[in-house]
Design an enzyme around this catalytic site. Structure first.
Site, mmCIF file in Angstrom:
data_model
loop_
_atom_site.group_PDB
_atom_site.id
_atom_site.type_symbol
_atom_site.label_atom_id
_atom_site.label_comp_id
_atom_site.label_asym_id
_atom_site.label_seq_id
_atom_site.Cartn_x
_atom_site.Cartn_y
_atom_site.Cartn_z
ATOM 1 N N ASN A 250 0.827 -1.213 0.000
ATOM 2 C CA ASN A 250 0.000 0.000 0.000
ATOM 3 C C ASN A 250 0.864 1.266 0.000
ATOM 4 O O ASN A 250 0.544 2.249 -0.676
ATOM 5 C CB ASN A 250 -0.937 0.007 1.208
ATOM 6 C CG ASN A 250 -2.246 -0.704 0.907
ATOM 7 O OD1 ASN A 250 -2.395 -1.304 -0.161
ATOM 8 N ND2 ASN A 250 -3.198 -0.648 1.813
ATOM 9 N N GLY A 299 -7.022 8.937 -1.287
ATOM 10 C CA GLY A 299 -7.833 9.003 -0.070
ATOM 11 C C GLY A 299 -8.293 7.606 0.264
ATOM 12 O O GLY A 299 -7.699 6.616 -0.173
ATOM 13 N N CYS A 302 -7.629 3.145 3.461
ATOM 14 C CA CYS A 302 -6.466 2.259 3.486
ATOM 15 C C CYS A 302 -5.156 3.000 3.253
ATOM 16 O O CYS A 302 -4.306 3.048 4.142
ATOM 17 C CB CYS A 302 -6.646 1.160 2.455
ATOM 18 S SG CYS A 302 -8.141 0.219 2.758
HETATM 19 C C1 UGA Z 1 -6.090 0.038 -1.549
HETATM 20 C C2 UGA Z 1 -5.162 -0.897 -2.339
HETATM 21 O O1 UGA Z 1 -5.163 -0.537 -3.715
HETATM 22 C C3 UGA Z 1 -5.622 -2.365 -2.179
HETATM 23 O O2 UGA Z 1 -4.701 -3.229 -2.823
HETATM 24 C C4 UGA Z 1 -5.672 -2.706 -0.679
HETATM 25 O O3 UGA Z 1 -6.122 -4.029 -0.458
HETATM 26 C C5 UGA Z 1 -6.637 -1.741 0.005
HETATM 27 O O4 UGA Z 1 -6.165 -0.395 -0.192
HETATM 28 C C6 UGA Z 1 -6.662 -2.076 1.469
HETATM 29 O O5 UGA Z 1 -5.648 -1.882 2.151
HETATM 30 O O6 UGA Z 1 -7.647 -2.637 1.963
HETATM 31 P P1 UGA Z 1 -8.498 1.094 -2.019
HETATM 32 O O7 UGA Z 1 -8.352 1.812 -0.731
HETATM 33 O O8 UGA Z 1 -9.792 0.426 -2.322
HETATM 34 O O9 UGA Z 1 -7.373 -0.046 -2.167
HETATM 35 O O10 UGA Z 1 -8.254 2.164 -3.146
HETATM 36 P P2 UGA Z 1 -7.225 2.377 -4.350
HETATM 37 O O11 UGA Z 1 -7.780 1.825 -5.588
HETATM 38 O O12 UGA Z 1 -5.867 1.942 -3.954
HETATM 39 O O13 UGA Z 1 -7.258 3.972 -4.450
HETATM 40 C C7 UGA Z 1 -6.813 4.755 -3.335
HETATM 41 C C8 UGA Z 1 -6.870 6.214 -3.657
HETATM 42 O O14 UGA Z 1 -5.855 6.552 -4.597
HETATM 43 C C9 UGA Z 1 -8.175 6.710 -4.271
HETATM 44 O O15 UGA Z 1 -8.514 7.930 -3.663
HETATM 45 C C10 UGA Z 1 -7.862 6.896 -5.726
HETATM 46 O O16 UGA Z 1 -8.656 7.866 -6.338
HETATM 47 C C11 UGA Z 1 -6.409 7.328 -5.643
HETATM 48 N N1 UGA Z 1 -5.621 7.045 -6.865
HETATM 49 C C12 UGA Z 1 -5.487 5.774 -7.312
HETATM 50 C C13 UGA Z 1 -4.987 8.089 -7.518
HETATM 51 O O17 UGA Z 1 -5.084 9.258 -7.112
HETATM 52 N N2 UGA Z 1 -4.247 7.814 -8.633
HETATM 53 C C14 UGA Z 1 -4.101 6.554 -9.104
HETATM 54 O O18 UGA Z 1 -3.410 6.371 -10.128
HETATM 55 C C15 UGA Z 1 -4.739 5.513 -8.438
#
Ligand code: UGA
Length: 501
Positions: A250, A299, A302
């Site tokens: 993460n 955000g 996680c």
């Molecule tokens: C994250 C991890 O991706 C999962 O692998 C993990 O299992 C999970 O946390 C957890 O610990 O339970 P998640 O919190 O659902 O998953 O969200 P992400 O898809 O990682 O996105 C996180 C944030 O980053 C979001 O706000 C998203 O908009 C932002 N983001 C994502 C970006 O700003 N740019 C990107 O290229 C990707």
């Protein structure tokens, strides 16, 4: 009672004899995102699952088929498995503990004031298991926890054990589920990690995950055959390594996002298009294309808390993880930069009608925990803006925090009479809006895109003043001709429209 209802076998049978069985008795403690997805998917994979939570209302709702979170595919799967009695819910945690031969701990580990993970829920569950277990159990940490929590868990289980003949084996099985695609991620993982210290635990976890590792389940996500991808890799490690794998993954994703955001800032200053840059970067398999989307930053419940917890863990171990601290600092600055873009475009924010598209921390979820939108709303309201908002799934949760925002049933109502339209979540629906129509109903055709969801050139063609992150129009070819002011049909600001709440 549950044991009888589902015809569970007695605990006398030795674990060795059980191997080869396709169905295990599994208890899941905690019915949040992780617990509900884990419990439902394990039932779907053929196991007998009972879930419990310390919120009795949540359990009552689940028994009635009401799923408290929005997660694609989850409600249909939960209903089907509940109907077929492979999945049940109880508010009696002791009963749940006694029912399972393997217990998955899926409780929350929220951040404390100092950024460390609050492990009190894990401690409570450990003491409960120790007190209630009448037969030996495999206790699996699914919640995200700092390294060495497994060792503490083992100690607490031993210290509070009431029945001397009961043995507890502890394992770590970190989840890598993304909200919005959690069911698909669970059933089609790229890797499955078992942190174990004994052979019996490993064998039992292999049995639990066998349907998923061997793809022997009816896939509820893909209507036709599932996409042909590599089968998941099973990684067996120590408990400490498994715990570290989760935090390290993460944190790396967070650093990748912050890195892309810094490149976006450089693009803005020196001229360059972040999408072009990250696309080419991502073609290098050593870098990969994902998690390079620049914008408002990360955000959710996680990434922000796991980054903080990892920084604290490193600090306590005498390691200064300054790189990670910087990734966190960069992320916090995204909101400042975004609000600055709004101020520069609007000049005076006070009394302006500001439309907000998207509130969830990312698309395909109703989750607003640590969503960048919350801080943006707070600052806009503090500056006296009239805020109007729309999100497919997250309006109920947001209106509980910001009742002063006006919520609308569709994006066009938010755009009506607005001086600016902000995109805060990457919902694909926003890309598909009829932007001609939006242009016609806004008081001023200004779009500030916190997710780089739209194409600057196309927006300019529609006549909008458009701002994203790291994508200045001068750097894009061909430039669109300016739209004459006479062509702009301003709608009357503040038109009366139906409120959702
Ligand atoms: C994250 C991890 O991706 C999962 O692998 C993990 O299992 C999970 O946390 C957890 O610990 O339970 P998640 O919190 O659902 O998953 O969200 P992400 O898809 O990682 O996105 C996180 C944030 O980053 C979001 O706000 C998203 O908009 C932002 N983001 C994502 C970006 O700003 N740019 C990107 O290229 C990707």
């Amino acid at each position: 009672m549950l044991l009888a209802r589902f015809g569970f076998e007695s605990g006398a049978e030795s674990l060795e004899k059980k191997f080869g069985r396709s169905k295990l008795r599994i208890s899941v403690i905690g019915c949040g995102y992780v617990g509900l997805v884990t419990g439902t998917c394990l039932a779907e994979a053929g196991h007998q699952v009972v879930c419990t939570d310390n919120d009795p209302q949540r359990i009552t709702a689940l028994k009635a088929g009401v799923v408290p979170i929005y997660e694609p595919h989850l409600d249909a799967m939960l209903a089907a498995n509940h109907r077929s009695q492979k999945l049940s819910f109880t508010s009696d945690a002791g009963e749940a503990v006694r029912a399972g031969e393997a217990i998955f701990i899926c409780v929350g580990t929220p951040p404390l004031e100092n950024g460390e993970a609050d492990l009190s829920a894990i401690d409570n569950v450990a003491r409960l298991i120790a007190a209630e277990a009448c037969e030996s159990k495999l206790v699996v940490e699914k919640s995200t926890v700092p390294a060495q929590t497994g060792q503490q868990l083992k100690r607490v289980l031993g210290v509070y054990r009431r029945n001397g003949s009961v043995e507890f084996r502890v394992a770590s099985n970190p989840e890598f589920l993304r909200e919005g695609t959690a069911v698909e991620d669970f059933l089609h993982p790229d890797r499955v990690v078992f942190g174990v210290e004994d052979e019996v635990s490993e064998k039992q976890l292999r049995e639990i995950y066998r349907p998923i590792l061997e793809r022997r389940f009816r896939c509820p996500v893909h209507m036709s055959p599932c996409p042909a991808t590599e089968p998941p890799t099973l990684v067996v490690t120590t408990i400490n390594s498994a715990e570290l794998i989760k935090h390290a993954s993460n944190s790396f994703l967070a650093m990748k996002i912050s890195y892309a955001n810094m490149i976006a800032d450089v693009c803005e200053k020196v001229g360059g298009d972040i999408k072009e840059v990250t696309r080419a970067m991502g073609l290098d398999p050593r870098i990969g294309p994902r998690f390079l989307d620049a914008g408002l930053g990360f955000g959710g419940f996680c990434l922000p808390k796991d980054v903080q917890a990892f920084i604290r863990l490193a600090e306590r171990s005498g390691v200064d993880f300054s790189m990670l601290k910087e990734a966190e600092r960069v992320n916090k600055r995204r909101i400042d930069l975004f609000v600055e873009k709004i101020r520069q475009a609007l000049w005076v924010v006070k009394d302006k009608q500001v439309g907000v598209l998207g509130l969830a921390f990312k698309a395909n979820t109703d989750d607003i925990r640590f969503a960048p939108s919350l801080e943006v709303l707070r600052r806009l309201l503090a500056e006296g803006a009239q805020v109007r908002a729309y999100d497919q799934e997250a309006m109920d949760k947001t209106s509980a925090i910001f009742p002063q925002v006006r919520y609308f049933r569709e994006p066009y109502e938010v755009a009506h009479g607005a001086d600016a339209l902000l995109i805060l979540t990457e919902w694909p629906e926003f890309r598909q809006l009829d932007w001609e129509r939006v242009y016609g109903i806004m008081a001023r055709p200004l779009v500030i895109d916190g997710r780089n969801l739209l194409e600057p050139a196309a927006m300019a063609e529609h006549g909008f003043e458009y701002h994203g992150f790291g994508r200045t129009l001068e750097n894009l070819a061909p430039a669109a001709p300016p739209v004459p002011a006479s062509a702009f049909k301003a709608a009357s600001a503040g038109a009366e429209l139906p409120l959702v709440s």
